[in-house]
Design an enzyme around this catalytic site. Sequence first.
Site, PDB file in Angstrom:
ATOM      1  N   ASP A   1      10.483  85.566  29.845  1.00  0.00           N
ATOM      2  CA  ASP A   1      10.370  86.701  28.920  1.00  0.00           C
ATOM      3  C   ASP A   1      11.059  87.909  29.548  1.00  0.00           C
ATOM      4  O   ASP A   1      10.927  88.133  30.760  1.00  0.00           O
ATOM      5  CB  ASP A   1       8.887  87.021  28.684  1.00  0.00           C
ATOM      6  CG  ASP A   1       8.606  87.523  27.277  1.00  0.00           C
ATOM      7  OD1 ASP A   1       9.540  88.046  26.654  1.00  0.00           O
ATOM      8  OD2 ASP A   1       7.457  87.396  26.808  1.00  0.00           O
TER       9      ASP A   1
ATOM     10  N   HIS B   1      17.263  93.582  26.507  1.00  0.00           N
ATOM     11  CA  HIS B   1      15.797  93.437  26.508  1.00  0.00           C
ATOM     12  C   HIS B   1      15.360  92.047  26.970  1.00  0.00           C
ATOM     13  O   HIS B   1      14.184  91.842  27.257  1.00  0.00           O
ATOM     14  CB  HIS B   1      15.244  93.696  25.104  1.00  0.00           C
ATOM     15  CG  HIS B   1      15.328  95.140  24.708  1.00  0.00           C
ATOM     16  ND1 HIS B   1      14.225  95.968  24.658  1.00  0.00           N
ATOM     17  CD2 HIS B   1      16.387  95.917  24.375  1.00  0.00           C
ATOM     18  CE1 HIS B   1      14.597  97.183  24.298  1.00  0.00           C
ATOM     19  NE2 HIS B   1      15.908  97.179  24.113  1.00  0.00           N
TER      20      HIS B   1
HETATM   21  O1  LIG Z   1      13.816  91.024  15.859  1.00  0.00           O
HETATM   22  P1  LIG Z   1      13.235  89.646  15.932  1.00  0.00           P
HETATM   23  O2  LIG Z   1      14.275  88.563  15.873  1.00  0.00           O
HETATM   24  O3  LIG Z   1      12.125  89.463  14.930  1.00  0.00           O
HETATM   25  O4  LIG Z   1      12.515  89.478  17.366  1.00  0.00           O
HETATM   26  C1  LIG Z   1      11.665  90.457  17.929  1.00  0.00           C
HETATM   27  C2  LIG Z   1      12.242  91.033  19.223  1.00  0.00           C
HETATM   28  O5  LIG Z   1      12.158  90.019  20.229  1.00  0.00           O
HETATM   29  C3  LIG Z   1      12.749  90.311  21.494  1.00  0.00           C
HETATM   30  O6  LIG Z   1      11.982  91.285  22.226  1.00  0.00           O
HETATM   31  C4  LIG Z   1      12.318  91.624  23.575  1.00  0.00           C
HETATM   32  O7  LIG Z   1      12.142  92.994  23.807  1.00  0.00           O
HETATM   33  C5  LIG Z   1      10.872  93.402  24.302  1.00  0.00           C
HETATM   34  C6  LIG Z   1      10.938  94.902  24.574  1.00  0.00           C
HETATM   35  O8  LIG Z   1      11.911  95.196  25.542  1.00  0.00           O
HETATM   36  C7  LIG Z   1      10.514  92.635  25.563  1.00  0.00           C
HETATM   37  O9  LIG Z   1       9.226  93.045  26.043  1.00  0.00           O
HETATM   38  C8  LIG Z   1      10.492  91.143  25.249  1.00  0.00           C
HETATM   39  O10 LIG Z   1      10.265  90.419  26.461  1.00  0.00           O
HETATM   40  C9  LIG Z   1      11.820  90.691  24.658  1.00  0.00           C
HETATM   41  O11 LIG Z   1      11.662  89.348  24.205  1.00  0.00           O
HETATM   42  C10 LIG Z   1      14.183  90.736  21.294  1.00  0.00           C
HETATM   43  O12 LIG Z   1      14.791  91.032  22.536  1.00  0.00           O
HETATM   44  C11 LIG Z   1      14.312  91.880  20.315  1.00  0.00           C
HETATM   45  O13 LIG Z   1      15.690  92.179  20.101  1.00  0.00           O
HETATM   46  C12 LIG Z   1      13.689  91.461  18.990  1.00  0.00           C
HETATM   47  O14 LIG Z   1      13.717  92.553  18.080  1.00  0.00           O
HETATM   48  O1  UDP Z   2       0.845  90.021  15.298  1.00  0.00           O
HETATM   49  C1  UDP Z   2       1.463  90.761  16.067  1.00  0.00           C
HETATM   50  C2  UDP Z   2       2.073  90.292  17.242  1.00  0.00           C
HETATM   51  C3  UDP Z   2       2.740  91.195  18.057  1.00  0.00           C
HETATM   52  N1  UDP Z   2       2.819  92.505  17.725  1.00  0.00           N
HETATM   53  C4  UDP Z   2       3.493  93.468  18.617  1.00  0.00           C
HETATM   54  O2  UDP Z   2       4.803  93.006  18.932  1.00  0.00           O
HETATM   55  C5  UDP Z   2       5.132  93.380  20.246  1.00  0.00           C
HETATM   56  C6  UDP Z   2       5.577  92.157  21.032  1.00  0.00           C
HETATM   57  O3  UDP Z   2       6.328  92.591  22.102  1.00  0.00           O
HETATM   58  P1  UDP Z   2       6.603  91.701  23.387  1.00  0.00           P
HETATM   59  O4  UDP Z   2       7.437  92.519  24.284  1.00  0.00           O
HETATM   60  O5  UDP Z   2       5.320  91.208  23.989  1.00  0.00           O
HETATM   61  O6  UDP Z   2       7.388  90.404  22.874  1.00  0.00           O
HETATM   62  P2  UDP Z   2       8.611  90.185  21.838  1.00  0.00           P
HETATM   63  O7  UDP Z   2       7.991  89.767  20.558  1.00  0.00           O
HETATM   64  O8  UDP Z   2       9.345  91.456  21.725  1.00  0.00           O
HETATM   65  O9  UDP Z   2       9.393  89.080  22.463  1.00  0.00           O
HETATM   66  C7  UDP Z   2       3.906  94.040  20.868  1.00  0.00           C
HETATM   67  O10 UDP Z   2       4.046  95.443  20.811  1.00  0.00           O
HETATM   68  C8  UDP Z   2       2.783  93.581  19.957  1.00  0.00           C
HETATM   69  O11 UDP Z   2       1.702  94.489  19.860  1.00  0.00           O
HETATM   70  C9  UDP Z   2       2.234  92.978  16.569  1.00  0.00           C
HETATM   71  O12 UDP Z   2       2.287  94.168  16.278  1.00  0.00           O
HETATM   72  N2  UDP Z   2       1.565  92.086  15.775  1.00  0.00           N
END
Ligand SMILES: O=P(O)(O)OC[C@H]1O[C@H](O[C@H]2O[C@H](CO)[C@@H](O)[C@H](O)[C@H]2O)[C@H](O)[C@@H](O)[C@@H]1O
Ligand code: UDP
Length: 462
Positions: free
Chosen positions: A364, A156
């Site tokens: 990202d 991801h």
């Molecule tokens: O699980 P956390 O440590 O709390 O972090 C949240 C997630 O962050 C990252 O999200 C990624 O996946 C998204 C969907 O494909 C993508 O849009 C975003 O750009 C990425 O940063 C991480 O890769 C996840 O594993 C985490 O769960």
């Molecule tokens: O206060 C918040 C901030 C983010 N999100 C959700 O978390 C996801 C963030 O996904 P993104 O791919 O933009 O970034 P990531 O946190 O996975 O790196 C999106 O679906 C947002 O709607 C949420 O539910 N509440």
Amino acid sequence: MKRLVVVSNRVADPGCSQAAGGLAVCILDALRKRGGVWFGWNGEIVPDDADIDVSRVKFDELTLATMPLTERDYRDYYLGFANAALWPVHHYRLDLARFTQEATDGYRRVNDRFAEKLAPMLKSNDLVWVHDYHFIPLGAALRERGVSNRIGFFLHIPFPPPDVLCAMPEHEWLMSALVEYDLVGFQTKTDQANFLRFMCDFMQGEMLTPDLVRVGGKTVTASVFPVGIDVDSFAAMAESPSAAKRIERLHRAGEPRINVIGVDRLDYTKGLPDRLRSFKRLLEIYPQNCKAVTLMQIAPPTREDVQAYADIRHELEALSGEINGQFGDFDWTPVRYLHRRVDRDTLAALYRGSQVGLVTPLRDGMNLVAKEYVVAQDAENPGVLVLSRFAGAAEELQEALIVNPYDADEVANAMQRAIVMPLAERRQRHAALLARVRKHDSFNWMDGYLRALSACRMPLAA
Ligand SMILES: O=P(O)(O)OC[C@H]1O[C@H](O[C@H]2O[C@H](CO)[C@@H](O)[C@H](O)[C@H]2O)[C@H](O)[C@@H](O)[C@@H]1O
Ligand SMILES: O=c1ccn([C@@H]2O[C@H](COP(=O)(O)OP(=O)(O)O)[C@@H](O)[C@H]2O)c(=O)[nH]1
């Protein structure tokens, strides 16, 4: 249809709207419809000597199978290796990467334990789909335990250029684990190209077709599957009567004006200090925006036990205080900063009520917020998305105003262009963006990936 077993560190609870981060959002959207098993961490941390059991909960066709992490595992595997080593390296931030032997050992240990628990749960023709950087060696650990099912992996986050990746101790071990998968999926062509370059230049890989590489005696397919969201259900949230009430409240809060919105976990990859500096430039270069424009930045806490995350919080709070002190007035707060998580249905309303969506990460994997902002807009009077060229989403969403997030003046100029953009141009851009978001929604993402996994060549004999 074969049973699908998804593995990821973060597992969302379908019973509540607390999906944390984009990975949980897109998997839940897609798995709800298809059904299957979702195996991962239950979010709990237990003492080191506790017994670790897998618990199962059923939601219609979806079974959640989850287990806790011990304190030591949370520290070494999740914070130490996944988030203080792999995360910065994959986001091109070697300056923030921290490597320790305990963390690497913890990462191996947890991957082995997850494989140990998962292997006996598998049926012979299950499709196994492993997600993200937490579980790169899980496929190899399953193979060691005799699992011969099709196993796919999806990353991801970005895959960095080979020279960046090489700075990580034991990168050879990690990269050779990827070859144990039948299919490795990426968010963008850039990530796929970096991976294939690594395989060819550093592991003597040989390209058999444009996305099939042979490394040693193994072949692995590497393809691009951009993640998406459930467009119809997100649009329904944004169009609901309760969303309309929230939007009214947003604009009645004594501060009518134009709302610019940013929504990001408080992560250094999201470029939040640079974003605030760009907003400050907007007020300096175009002073007519004073008292007229507000930046609402929602930045929930994340991974706070990693030092770099604590540092970014202090920097952001100092900057928003500085801007509000310098530009604010009795009846106007330029930056409204919320350091807490907001439900997605509230976010849908806030996106819809905002004339500019500001998504400016420094790097990202995809960024689902960009897609959600587009989907939430009123097609008759849509807002404008300002999007970093370094978000994976920029590869698809070319009709956004694409910016370099490091260039504060460029971002300020794009915001100004968004604020004054004529309705016809806004509609045209929005229609094109919406069509693209729809094309790559969460269901197409999952279908496309699973079709490719099922079609992978069977492994060549060594
Ligand atoms: O699980 P956390 O440590 O709390 O972090 C949240 C997630 O962050 C990252 O999200 C990624 O996946 C998204 C969907 O494909 C993508 O849009 C975003 O750009 C990425 O940063 C991480 O890769 C996840 O594993 C985490 O769960
Ligand atoms: O206060 C918040 C901030 C983010 N999100 C959700 O978390 C996801 C963030 O996904 P993104 O791919 O933009 O970034 P990531 O946190 O996975 O790196 C999106 O679906 C947002 O709607 C949420 O539910 N509440």
